[in-house]
Design a protein around this motif. Structure first.
Motif, PDB file in Angstrom:
ATOM      1  N   PRO A 206      22.537 -59.693  10.961  1.00 37.42           N
ATOM      2  CA  PRO A 206      22.415 -58.489  10.132  1.00 37.42           C
ATOM      3  C   PRO A 206      22.726 -57.230  10.926  1.00 37.42           C
ATOM      4  O   PRO A 206      22.527 -57.173  12.141  1.00 37.42           O
ATOM      5  N   ILE A 207      23.182 -56.204  10.241  1.00 37.45           N
ATOM      6  CA  ILE A 207      23.637 -54.990  10.903  1.00 37.45           C
ATOM      7  C   ILE A 207      22.494 -54.307  11.640  1.00 37.45           C
ATOM      8  O   ILE A 207      22.690 -53.695  12.698  1.00 37.45           O
ATOM      9  N   GLU A 208      21.236 -54.428  11.129  1.00 41.60           N
ATOM     10  CA  GLU A 208      20.124 -53.784  11.814  1.00 41.60           C
ATOM     11  C   GLU A 208      19.839 -54.451  13.154  1.00 41.60           C
ATOM     12  O   GLU A 208      19.422 -53.791  14.105  1.00 41.60           O
ATOM     13  N   GLU A 209      20.078 -55.783  13.238  1.00 45.33           N
ATOM     14  CA  GLU A 209      19.885 -56.455  14.517  1.00 45.33           C
ATOM     15  C   GLU A 209      20.954 -56.026  15.518  1.00 45.33           C
ATOM     16  O   GLU A 209      20.680 -55.847  16.701  1.00 45.33           O
ATOM     17  N   VAL A 210      22.177 -55.860  15.059  1.00 42.29           N
ATOM     18  CA  VAL A 210      23.250 -55.416  15.933  1.00 42.29           C
ATOM     19  C   VAL A 210      22.986 -53.999  16.419  1.00 42.29           C
ATOM     20  O   VAL A 210      23.203 -53.664  17.596  1.00 42.29           O
ATOM     21  N   GLU A 211      22.498 -53.111  15.525  1.00 45.78           N
ATOM     22  CA  GLU A 211      22.192 -51.747  15.921  1.00 45.78           C
ATOM     23  C   GLU A 211      21.052 -51.708  16.937  1.00 45.78           C
ATOM     24  O   GLU A 211      21.084 -50.944  17.898  1.00 45.78           O
ATOM     25  N   ARG A 212      20.047 -52.577  16.742  1.00 41.27           N
ATOM     26  CA  ARG A 212      18.938 -52.591  17.683  1.00 41.27           C
ATOM     27  C   ARG A 212      19.418 -53.079  19.058  1.00 41.27           C
ATOM     28  O   ARG A 212      19.012 -52.557  20.087  1.00 41.27           O
ATOM     29  N   ARG A 213      20.297 -54.061  19.062  1.00 41.48           N
ATOM     30  CA  ARG A 213      20.849 -54.545  20.321  1.00 41.48           C
ATOM     31  C   ARG A 213      21.686 -53.456  20.997  1.00 41.48           C
ATOM     32  O   ARG A 213      21.637 -53.269  22.223  1.00 41.48           O
ATOM     33  N   THR A 214      22.461 -52.696  20.214  1.00 41.00           N
ATOM     34  CA  THR A 214      23.292 -51.639  20.769  1.00 41.00           C
ATOM     35  C   THR A 214      22.428 -50.518  21.369  1.00 41.00           C
ATOM     36  O   THR A 214      22.738 -49.989  22.441  1.00 41.00           O
ATOM     37  N   LYS A 215      21.344 -50.158  20.672  1.00 44.80           N
ATOM     38  CA  LYS A 215      20.469 -49.106  21.185  1.00 44.80           C
ATOM     39  C   LYS A 215      19.803 -49.521  22.478  1.00 44.80           C
ATOM     40  O   LYS A 215      19.601 -48.722  23.390  1.00 44.80           O
ATOM     41  N   ARG A 216      19.440 -50.802  22.584  1.00 47.50           N
ATOM     42  CA  ARG A 216      18.849 -51.274  23.819  1.00 47.50           C
ATOM     43  C   ARG A 216      19.837 -51.206  24.972  1.00 47.50           C
ATOM     44  O   ARG A 216      19.468 -50.987  26.107  1.00 47.50           O
TER      45      ARG A 216
ATOM     46  N   TRP B 267      21.711 -62.429  29.270  1.00 46.99           N
ATOM     47  CA  TRP B 267      22.833 -61.655  29.800  1.00 46.99           C
ATOM     48  C   TRP B 267      23.508 -60.819  28.717  1.00 46.99           C
ATOM     49  O   TRP B 267      23.908 -59.670  28.957  1.00 46.99           O
ATOM     50  N   SER B 268      23.661 -61.380  27.515  1.00 48.36           N
ATOM     51  CA  SER B 268      24.385 -60.695  26.446  1.00 48.36           C
ATOM     52  C   SER B 268      23.508 -59.764  25.624  1.00 48.36           C
ATOM     53  O   SER B 268      24.014 -59.078  24.729  1.00 48.36           O
ATOM     54  N   GLY B 269      22.200 -59.741  25.885  1.00 49.98           N
ATOM     55  CA  GLY B 269      21.321 -58.871  25.113  1.00 49.98           C
ATOM     56  C   GLY B 269      20.831 -59.470  23.823  1.00 49.98           C
ATOM     57  O   GLY B 269      20.300 -58.744  22.970  1.00 49.98           O
ATOM     58  N   ALA B 270      20.976 -60.783  23.644  1.00 50.41           N
ATOM     59  CA  ALA B 270      20.533 -61.441  22.414  1.00 50.41           C
ATOM     60  C   ALA B 270      19.253 -62.238  22.635  1.00 50.41           C
ATOM     61  O   ALA B 270      18.951 -63.138  21.855  1.00 50.41           O
ATOM     62  N   GLY B 271      18.502 -61.921  23.679  1.00 53.92           N
ATOM     63  CA  GLY B 271      17.294 -62.670  23.968  1.00 53.92           C
ATOM     64  C   GLY B 271      16.218 -62.524  22.918  1.00 53.92           C
ATOM     65  O   GLY B 271      15.367 -63.401  22.777  1.00 53.92           O
ATOM     66  N   HIS B 272      16.228 -61.425  22.164  1.00 57.25           N
ATOM     67  CA  HIS B 272      15.239 -61.223  21.117  1.00 57.25           C
ATOM     68  C   HIS B 272      15.662 -61.856  19.796  1.00 57.25           C
ATOM     69  O   HIS B 272      14.893 -61.836  18.828  1.00 57.25           O
ATOM     70  N   MET B 273      16.866 -62.438  19.740  1.00 53.91           N
ATOM     71  CA  MET B 273      17.388 -63.006  18.498  1.00 53.91           C
ATOM     72  C   MET B 273      17.383 -64.527  18.500  1.00 53.91           C
ATOM     73  O   MET B 273      17.272 -65.129  17.433  1.00 53.91           O
ATOM     74  N   VAL B 274      17.541 -65.158  19.645  1.00 56.11           N
ATOM     75  CA  VAL B 274      17.702 -66.613  19.724  1.00 56.11           C
ATOM     76  C   VAL B 274      16.654 -67.171  20.682  1.00 56.11           C
ATOM     77  O   VAL B 274      16.520 -66.691  21.815  1.00 56.11           O
ATOM     78  N   PHE B 275      15.928 -68.193  20.224  1.00 52.01           N
ATOM     79  CA  PHE B 275      14.914 -68.869  21.034  1.00 52.01           C
ATOM     80  C   PHE B 275      15.260 -70.358  21.079  1.00 52.01           C
ATOM     81  O   PHE B 275      15.066 -71.077  20.100  1.00 52.01           O
ATOM     82  N   PRO B 276      15.777 -70.841  22.222  1.00 53.52           N
ATOM     83  CA  PRO B 276      16.245 -72.227  22.287  1.00 53.52           C
ATOM     84  C   PRO B 276      15.147 -73.198  22.708  1.00 53.52           C
ATOM     85  O   PRO B 276      14.240 -72.857  23.462  1.00 53.52           O
ATOM     86  N   GLU B 277      15.264 -74.431  22.218  1.00 53.50           N
ATOM     87  CA  GLU B 277      14.441 -75.558  22.625  1.00 53.50           C
ATOM     88  C   GLU B 277      15.346 -76.779  22.663  1.00 53.50           C
ATOM     89  O   GLU B 277      16.502 -76.734  22.243  1.00 53.50           O
ATOM     90  N   SER B 278      14.828 -77.902  23.171  1.00 54.07           N
ATOM     91  CA  SER B 278      15.632 -79.122  23.265  1.00 54.07           C
ATOM     92  C   SER B 278      14.764 -80.324  22.965  1.00 54.07           C
ATOM     93  O   SER B 278      13.536 -80.299  23.120  1.00 54.07           O
ATOM     94  N   ALA B 279      15.411 -81.414  22.526  1.00 54.72           N
ATOM     95  CA  ALA B 279      14.726 -82.656  22.194  1.00 54.72           C
ATOM     96  C   ALA B 279      15.748 -83.785  22.243  1.00 54.72           C
ATOM     97  O   ALA B 279      16.957 -83.561  22.445  1.00 54.72           O
ATOM     98  N   GLY B 280      15.263 -84.996  22.045  1.00 54.28           N
ATOM     99  CA  GLY B 280      16.123 -86.177  22.054  1.00 54.28           C
ATOM    100  C   GLY B 280      15.846 -87.062  20.860  1.00 54.28           C
ATOM    101  O   GLY B 280      14.772 -86.997  20.244  1.00 54.28           O
ATOM    102  N   LEU B 281      16.801 -87.903  20.529  1.00 56.00           N
ATOM    103  CA  LEU B 281      16.654 -88.806  19.393  1.00 56.00           C
ATOM    104  C   LEU B 281      15.913 -90.080  19.757  1.00 56.00           C
ATOM    105  O   LEU B 281      15.100 -90.583  18.987  1.00 56.00           O
TER     106      LEU B 281
END
Length: 308
Positions: A298-308, A106-120
């Motif tokens: 980094p500023i280049e990641e923010v610029e790439r997100r803004t351009k998208r 939704w926020s346009g950060a899908g190319h920056m963060v890749f989530p996973e989950s696990a348990g102890l």
């Protein structure tokens, strides 16, 4: 004497012909300054005076939970592997993974963060057979925050030291005890922190559905977070309900379904109340996490997100 005068004249001429910045910095580049510039700085141990307390673990071993100021995030790969960890790879870790995926898209950060989950503590491999009833319970409890049944149908996965070493962020859910257990079971992890440490970055207008919905979907805010703000609202203090969801606590999570203090319908009511509060805290924490990462990327990641 004449030879010395000629050498002095040549030195003055060469110094005047050098660029201004070299002439200005030349007197400062002595041996001591070069040693200080090339030597790795010594880690400074600061005394933290916050809500955090030291928990004695025997033999004088004190554990202090981490804050977002203690993180050392490496953006060299231009994306982050985020691993959510709870006690048993249950509702908390799976809901955090699902919410993080939704918020990133939704926020346009899908190319920056890749989530996973696990348990102890998820048991042995023989006890991890597919449980239809357990999967259905997880599906029911994750439905308000997760948009796909795969988060409930997946078999429990145990956290390993190799997984923690490969992840950029290991985010625990459950409080200080879970964070300490994650540090003990995965010593190679570079960053281990509780999810609620990022809650302070979540804006109230963003999580209660009254803002512009730049990070969180309005439907998710109105259905999950806004009801908990009304339940915990205090007429004397307007920020009391907001602080309940955004303030770090030593222990948080789900109530025990087999608690001896409750019987029958009371036990189910208490569990459902803790489930709704835990889901709201997970949403607020993930919103704060994504906001924090967008602010520190980094500023280049923010610029790439803004351009998208």
């Amino acid at each position: 004497a004449g030879r010395r005068a000629r050498i002095r004249t040549m030195r003055v001429a060469s110094s005047r012909s050098a660029p201004f910045h070299e002439r200005a910095l030349a007197p400062r580049l002595d041996r001591a300054s070069l040693v200080r510039a090339t030597r790795r700085p010594r880690p400074r141990h600061r005394r933290v005076v916050t809500w955090r307390a030291s928990f004695e673990g025997g033999a004088g071993d004190a554990f202090v939970p981490a804050t977002w100021r203690d993180l050392n995030i490496d953006w060299g790969r231009r994306h982050l592997q985020v691993l959510f960890v709870d006690a048993d790879h249950g509702v908390l870790a799976r809901s955090a993974e699902g919410v993080c995926a939704r918020v990133c898209v939704w926020s346009g950060a899908g190319h920056m963060v890749f989530p996973e989950s696990a348990g102890l503590d998820v048991g042995t491999a023989s006890s991890q057979a597919f449980d239809a009833d357990g999967a259905m319970r997880l599906l029911t409890r994750l439905a308000p925050v997760c948009d796909h049944p795969r988060y409930a149908a997946r078999a429990p996965y145990a956290l390993t030291d190799a997984d923690a070493a490969a992840a950029d962020l290991v985010i625990t859910l459950g409080g200080v005890a879970t964070e300490r257990a994650a540090n003990a079971s995965a010593p190679s992890a570079s960053n281990v922190i509780d999810l609620l440490q990022f809650s302070s970055f979540a804006q109230r207008a963003e999580i209660d559905g009254t803002g512009v919905a730049a990070i969180l979907q309005r439907s998710l805010a109105l259905e999950v977070v806004a009801p908990e703000l009304l339940v915990n609202d205090n007429d004397d203090d307007d920020d009391d309900a907001f602080s309940v969801l955004t303030s770090p606590v030593e222990a948080w999570g789900l109530a025990d379904e087999n608690d001896v203090l409750y019987e029958g319908a009371e036990a189910e009511t208490a569990f459902q109340a803790s489930l709704r509060l835990a889901r709201a805290r997970v949403v607020v924490g993930v919103v704060g996490l994504i906001t924090f990462l967008l602010l520190t990327a980094p500023i280049e990641e923010v610029e790439r997100r803004t351009k998208r």
